[in-house]
Design an enzyme around this catalytic site. Structure first.
Site, PDB file in Angstrom:
ATOM      1  CE1 TYR A  93      -4.771   0.969   4.480  1.00  9.65           C
ATOM      2  CE2 TYR A  93      -3.350  -0.258   5.648  1.00  9.65           C
ATOM      3  CZ  TYR A  93      -3.613   0.129   4.480  1.00  9.65           C
ATOM      4  OH  TYR A  93      -3.071  -0.240   3.294  1.00  9.65           O
ATOM      5  CE  LYS A 153      -3.755   0.491  -1.306  1.00  6.11           C
ATOM      6  NZ  LYS A 153      -4.671   0.012   0.133  1.00  6.11           N
ATOM      7  CB  VAL A 159      -0.246  -5.834   4.044  1.00  4.90           C
ATOM      8  CG1 VAL A 159      -1.588  -5.151   4.725  1.00  4.90           C
ATOM      9  CG2 VAL A 159      -0.332  -6.011   2.737  1.00  4.90           C
ATOM     10  CE1 TYR A 163      -4.679  -1.306  -4.615  1.00  2.69           C
ATOM     11  CE2 TYR A 163      -5.305  -3.735  -4.562  1.00  2.69           C
ATOM     12  CZ  TYR A 163      -5.022  -2.388  -3.997  1.00  2.69           C
ATOM     13  OH  TYR A 163      -5.159  -2.292  -2.541  1.00  2.69           O
ATOM     14  CB  SER A 223      -0.885   0.051   1.353  1.00  4.79           C
ATOM     15  OG  SER A 223      -2.062  -0.856   0.818  1.00  4.79           O
TER      16      SER A 223
HETATM   17  N1  GLU Z   1      -2.450  -5.347  -1.996  1.00  3.67           N
HETATM   18  C1  GLU Z   1      -2.854  -5.076  -0.701  1.00  3.67           C
HETATM   19  C2  GLU Z   1      -4.327  -5.284  -0.775  1.00  3.67           C
HETATM   20  O1  GLU Z   1      -5.137  -5.017  -1.505  1.00  3.67           O
HETATM   21  C3  GLU Z   1      -2.646  -3.751  -0.071  1.00  3.67           C
HETATM   22  C4  GLU Z   1      -2.843  -3.694   1.430  1.00  3.67           C
HETATM   23  C5  GLU Z   1      -1.939  -2.776   2.252  1.00  3.67           C
HETATM   24  O2  GLU Z   1      -0.851  -3.102   2.064  1.00  3.67           O
HETATM   25  O3  GLU Z   1      -2.317  -2.527   3.308  1.00  3.67           O
HETATM   26  O4  GLU Z   1      -4.620  -5.986   0.071  1.00  3.67           O
END
Ligand code: GLU
Length: 310
Positions: free
Chosen positions: A244, A68, A262, A192, A65
């Protein structure tokens, strides 16, 4: 300050190596479950461009993430503030992959860093391109901001998530039902999963974050990556939404804009002072790196880097 910084990162890496409680490695993406939880790396780039590193700072890991942030930068560059008609700017207070929240908010994701929001951001980047070209654009952007052309997409991780990403597929389909995705669901998911599967080391990630730490400028190429206004706003979103439903606690403990993934990586920004990357694969209950957060807490306290005062 340089010596103090090098001493700090060295001491932090040494302290983290002794920890037995390291959190749990993400296992919902099978390829990530194979990563050794004993890794720890840290890299800090300061305003003079000097880099302090310790631990596994040159080992590539899955940025997940954290990508992002870069995707958001590109989408804003492409469609500007119009993006905010399709994605909100409020902390979620819910899990990063919450489906109920998306229903509640009628297909407008709370922010660009929860999965639903990042899918809309990805859709914006994809429009007018093939998935391959869109991914090439993301990767080229990273090569540019990190000054490093060796950064790559780990196809095994992307495939692993593609094979098991039913929840993200549900979110994407739901967004499409609300007409908040313009491109075919499979294409958006493909782009994605692949940008989440970009592999970078702490050193590369800290280099890539420089434009956010230093007012939108590219310190070595000269010129701007984004306006200072945009860098400030991306930092604000990282502070309020970067962890988050753990974002409030992270701001309380660490006090700097940061984005976690993650894979166990965190990119942190100290405006005007430093770009920081840490990596430790074990996660806490909210999906944020357990030791990575602790390392940033110690570093920010030692260096007096909280944006709320020293
Ligand atoms: N590719 C992971 C997902 O979509 C990213 C989530 C993350 O890193 O928090 O679940």
């Amino acid at each position: 300050m340089k010596e103090a910084l090098l001493e700090a990162v060295t001491a932090i890496a040494a302290a983290m190596a002794t920890r037995s409680e390291r959190g749990r490695v993400a296992d919902y993406i099978p390829e990530l479950a194979r990563v050794d939880p004993d890794h720890f790396g840290i890299a800090v780039v300061d305003a003079d461009g000097d880099v302090a590193v310790a631990g596994d700072a040159d080992a590539p890991f899955s940025i997940q993430s954290v990508s992002k942030v870069f995707a958001l930068t590109l989408a804003l560059g492409k469609i500007g503030d119009g993006l905010w008609r399709r994605v909100g700017r409020e902390p979620s207070g819910n899990a990063f992959n919450s489906i109920t929240q998306l229903e509640y908010e009628k297909g407008i994701p709370r922010n660009p860093f929860i999965n639903a929001g990042a899918l809309v951001v990805t859709d914006a980047i994809l429009s007018g391109h093939t998935p391959k070209v869109a991914l090439g654009e993301i990767l080229r952007f990273l090569h540019f901001v990190a000054d490093d052309e060796t950064i790559f997409i780990d196809d095994k991780v992307a495939k692993s998530e593609q094979d098991t990403g039913f929840r993200n597929a549900a979110l994407a389909n739901y967004l499409r039902a609300f007409e908040n995705l313009r491109n075919p669901v499979e294409m958006v998911l493909g782009v994605y999963f692949h940008h989440c599967a970009i592999a970078m080391s702490c050193r590369q990630l800290a280099m890539a974050g420089r434009y956010l730490a230093f007012g939108g400028r590219h310190p070595t190429a000269g010129g701007r990556v984004v306006s200072s206004e945009r860098a400030k706003r991306i930092n604000a979103l990282m502070l309020t939404c970067g962890h988050y439903d753990g974002s409030g606690d992270f701001a309380f403990r660490v006090g700097i804009p940061a984005k976690s993934g993650v894979g166990g990586g965190i990119l942190g920004v100290v405006p005007g002072k430093a770009s920081i990357a840490v990596w430790s694969p074990g996660l806490d209950g909210q999906g944020n790196s357990l030791l990575g957060s602790e390392a940033l807490e110690i570093l920010s306290r030692r260096m007096g880097w909280s944006i709320f005062g020293d």
